[in-house]
Design a protein around this motif. Structure first.
Motif, mmCIF file in Angstrom:
data_model
loop_
_atom_site.group_PDB
_atom_site.id
_atom_site.type_symbol
_atom_site.label_atom_id
_atom_site.label_comp_id
_atom_site.label_asym_id
_atom_site.label_seq_id
_atom_site.Cartn_x
_atom_site.Cartn_y
_atom_site.Cartn_z
ATOM 1 N N HIS A 1 0.681 -1.042 -0.068
ATOM 2 C CA HIS A 1 0.065 -0.038 0.172
ATOM 3 C C HIS A 1 0.785 1.376 0.025
ATOM 4 C CE1 HIS A 1 -3.796 2.174 0.858
ATOM 5 N NE2 HIS A 1 -3.049 3.088 1.487
ATOM 6 N N ALA A 2 2.080 1.354 0.778
ATOM 7 C CA ALA A 2 2.676 2.396 0.868
ATOM 8 C C ALA A 2 3.473 2.619 -0.415
ATOM 9 C CB ALA A 2 3.848 1.989 2.053
ATOM 10 N N ALA A 3 3.859 1.771 -0.951
ATOM 11 C CA ALA A 3 4.480 1.812 -2.407
ATOM 12 C C ALA A 3 3.595 2.243 -3.404
ATOM 13 C CB ALA A 3 5.088 0.288 -2.917
ATOM 14 N N ALA A 4 2.299 1.725 -3.275
ATOM 15 C CA ALA A 4 1.444 2.240 -4.186
ATOM 16 C C ALA A 4 1.138 3.606 -4.004
ATOM 17 C CB ALA A 4 0.156 1.553 -4.237
ATOM 18 N N GLU A 5 1.094 4.209 -2.851
ATOM 19 C CA GLU A 5 0.997 5.705 -2.640
ATOM 20 C C GLU A 5 2.156 6.564 -3.390
ATOM 21 O OE1 GLU A 5 -1.569 6.201 1.440
ATOM 22 O OE2 GLU A 5 0.396 5.743 1.937
ATOM 23 N N VAL A 6 3.299 6.020 -3.118
ATOM 24 C CA VAL A 6 4.452 6.916 -3.706
ATOM 25 C C VAL A 6 4.396 6.855 -5.257
ATOM 26 C CG1 VAL A 6 7.073 6.519 -4.118
ATOM 27 C CG2 VAL A 6 6.023 5.988 -1.830
ATOM 28 N N HIS A 7 4.006 5.940 -5.966
ATOM 29 C CA HIS A 7 3.866 5.807 -7.395
ATOM 30 C C HIS A 7 2.750 6.642 -7.602
ATOM 31 C CE1 HIS A 7 2.280 3.988 -11.137
ATOM 32 N NE2 HIS A 7 3.575 3.919 -11.507
ATOM 33 N N LEU A 8 1.425 6.454 -7.121
ATOM 34 C CA LEU A 8 0.310 7.267 -7.411
ATOM 35 C C LEU A 8 0.315 8.852 -7.236
ATOM 36 C CD1 LEU A 8 -2.516 7.231 -8.273
ATOM 37 C CD2 LEU A 8 -3.205 6.966 -5.985
ATOM 38 N N TRP A 9 1.226 9.235 -6.257
ATOM 39 C CA TRP A 9 1.419 10.681 -6.018
ATOM 40 C C TRP A 9 2.098 11.280 -7.175
ATOM 41 C CZ3 TRP A 9 -0.882 14.122 -4.081
ATOM 42 C CH2 TRP A 9 -0.587 15.385 -3.344
ATOM 43 N N LYS A 10 3.187 10.670 -7.540
ATOM 44 C CA LYS A 10 3.630 11.230 -8.797
ATOM 45 C C LYS A 10 3.075 10.994 -9.992
ATOM 46 C CE LYS A 10 7.951 10.703 -11.504
ATOM 47 N NZ LYS A 10 9.271 9.770 -11.371
ATOM 48 N N LYS A 11 2.195 10.022 -10.283
ATOM 49 C CA LYS A 11 1.525 9.777 -11.375
ATOM 50 C C LYS A 11 0.232 10.911 -11.475
ATOM 51 C CE LYS A 11 -0.866 6.278 -14.271
ATOM 52 N NZ LYS A 11 0.027 6.612 -15.303
ATOM 53 N N ILE A 12 -0.472 11.317 -10.228
ATOM 54 C CA ILE A 12 -1.407 12.261 -10.242
ATOM 55 C C ILE A 12 -0.766 13.502 -10.484
ATOM 56 C CG2 ILE A 12 -2.685 13.833 -8.449
ATOM 57 C CD1 ILE A 12 -3.196 11.368 -7.017
ATOM 58 N N GLN A 13 0.250 13.774 -10.138
ATOM 59 C CA GLN A 13 0.985 15.311 -10.507
ATOM 60 C C GLN A 13 1.288 15.497 -12.105
ATOM 61 O OE1 GLN A 13 3.928 16.588 -7.487
ATOM 62 N NE2 GLN A 13 3.138 14.756 -6.587
ATOM 63 N N GLU A 14 1.470 14.284 -12.551
ATOM 64 C CA GLU A 14 2.173 14.142 -14.038
ATOM 65 C C GLU A 14 0.795 14.325 -15.002
ATOM 66 O OE1 GLU A 14 3.961 10.526 -14.234
ATOM 67 O OE2 GLU A 14 6.220 11.476 -13.777
ATOM 68 N N PHE A 15 -0.318 13.621 -14.208
ATOM 69 C CA PHE A 15 -1.606 13.762 -15.205
ATOM 70 C C PHE A 15 -2.036 15.044 -15.206
ATOM 71 C CE2 PHE A 15 -6.217 13.519 -14.886
ATOM 72 C CZ PHE A 15 -6.377 12.740 -15.965
ATOM 73 N N PHE A 16 -2.037 16.050 -13.975
ATOM 74 C CA PHE A 16 -2.596 17.016 -14.160
ATOM 75 C C PHE A 16 -1.894 18.050 -14.807
ATOM 76 C CE2 PHE A 16 -5.017 16.512 -9.934
ATOM 77 C CZ PHE A 16 -6.022 16.382 -10.535
ATOM 78 N N ARG A 17 -0.631 17.900 -14.845
ATOM 79 C CA ARG A 17 0.490 18.627 -15.705
ATOM 80 C C ARG A 17 0.140 18.547 -17.056
ATOM 81 N NH1 ARG A 17 3.694 18.102 -11.213
ATOM 82 N NH2 ARG A 17 4.175 20.204 -10.316
#
Length: 423
Positions: free
Chosen positions: A392-408
């Motif tokens: 779960h912790a690893a998923a949060e690290v991956h997702l947080w970066k992906k969210i920012q890339e998606f919005f940008r």
């Protein structure tokens, strides 16, 4: 001995909540076995702690990025394991850090294993929720209640409306961290905040329409449309906002439903969706007292419930669908699959999706304590969220970066290049 032991935190004893730490110990005896501990108190007064046993190398040094934990809250090499594995001193507690002005203060310490476990050294880490220069101001515009976060600098910056959860009140953590990464973010409460009613019987899209218009008017906003970010119940709200309202260019849906849930949805005083409800008899109560509600929701694709399904094919913007496959709150992955199939059936390709096999329901910004179960506002009881802590912790690290890339990628600011996230 104690004065010789050094505990070092990089990038420093003060950093952003979503920044990883390098934790090292020096000045120990060669091959000495010690316990490293982390301890913190949340804003509700709940104490969270973790402990892991390490053996120093021949030079008397330990590096959590290199050396394995031998026993304790976790085993193996895990640089951020002490933060991820912090657990509450009582059952069914979720780490509460909702006010962005209050840092997540963690005390890291090194203790002897022999004898009474004498502390050798202690260092305090302040994990702040707002970078220096980030603006925060309360919003009380018409019936809109929330907080607006603005990055330092003139901009222009992309705009995001943070719906967070449906638990009443609001949480500033995700919004303030996104602002620290270069987004203008408005987080809004639907009920239970400031002078809002404590309980509501229906939801009106007009409220979010006003919030979007307010956000678009802010001086530092450069994106033509706004982004939406959601979690849990607010996931179906985000789908409805993206499908029925203009100016939504990018929507992040995290572990939500594909149908309108819990309360009826209105727009311009007309009901557009009845609520999808749940069957209390299908709730499973575990030995710990936490409920598993995954199979309790009525089927949104059953004929009698089709009016609850949200017509996401109407949306003009892009979607990022995120599902945790070990979610025990409801079947997020099944809802994701239904939405992908629906968009494809309508000839749409305005989406991307990611799923995490061993993650649980509460996917949040990384490096907070993992929450296996906590009180659920709608159920009125503790609910098991699912997931395996480390995954779960690893998923949060991956997702947080992906969210920012998606919005940008999808919230353009008239050709102005935005600074990349410093992760």
């Amino acid at each position: 001995m104690a004065s010789q032991v050094r505990l070092r935190l990089l990038p420093g004893t003060r950093c952003l909540f979503d920044e990883p730490l390098q934790v090292t110990v020096a000045g120990l005896r060669s091959r000495q076995v010690v316990a490293l501990r982390a301890r913190s108190t949340d804003e509700k007064g709940a104490v969270f702690s973790s402990s892991a046993t390490y053996r120093a190398d021949g030079s008397g040094e330990i590096d959590l990025g290199r050396d394995p934990s031998l026993s304790g809250s976790y085993v193996g090499v895990e640089p951020m394991g002490l933060l991820r594995s912090m657990a509450a001193d009582t059952a069914h507690k979720r780490f509460q850090k909702t006010n962005s002005l209050n840092p997540h203060v963690v005390k890291f310490s090194v203790h002897e294993v022999e004898g009474e476990g004498r502390m050798l050294v202690e260092v305090t880490n302040e994990r702040i929720l707002m970078a220096d220069g980030v603006g925060r101001r309360p919003v009380k515009e018409g019936n809109i209640r929330g907080y607006l976060f603005t990055p330092p600098g003139e901009g222009p910056f992309p705009a995001v409306l943070d719906l967070y959860t449906f638990g009443g009140g609001l949480s500033e953590k995700r919004s303030s961290l996104l602002a620290s990464r270069g987004f203008v973010v408005l987080t809004v409460a639907l009920y239970g905040h400031d002078d809002q009613p404590r309980n509501i019987k229906e939801v009106h899209l007009d409220y979010f329409e006003g919030a979007i218009e307010f956000l678009k008017k802010q001086d530092k906003v450069g994106s033509k449309g706004v982004g939406l970010i959601s979690l849990s119940k607010s996931g179906d709200l985000a789908l409805s906002i993206a499908s029925y309202l203009p100016h939504v260019d990018a929507t992040v849906w995290i572990n939500g439903c594909c149908a309108n849930t819990v309360l009826p949805l209105y727009y311009k005083k007309e009901k557009i969706h009845p609520p999808l409800l749940f069957d209390a008899e299908k709730v499973i109560v575990t030995e710990s007292g936490a409920c598993i509600t995954k199979d309790a929701m009525h089927s949104p694709w059953a004929e009698e419930n089709k009016a609850t399904l949200i017509p996401i094919e109407r949306a003009k913007g892009r979607f990022l669908f995120v599902a945790a496959e070990a979610d025990l709150n409801w079947d997020s992955k099944a809802y994701l699959d239904v939405m992908v199939e629906r968009l494809k059936r309508h000839g749409k390709d305005n989406f991307e999706s990611v799923s995490y096999p061993e993650a649980g329901h509460y996917l949040e910004p990384p490096y907070g304590p993992y929450c296996p179960s906590s009180f659920h506002g709608v159920m009125g009881k503790p609910v098991a969220w699912g997931g395996e802590s480390r995954s779960h912790a690893a998923a949060e690290v991956h997702l947080w970066k992906k969210i920012q890339e998606f919005f940008r990628s999808h919230l353009s600011c008239d050709g102005v290049t935005q600074n990349k996230a410093k992760l």
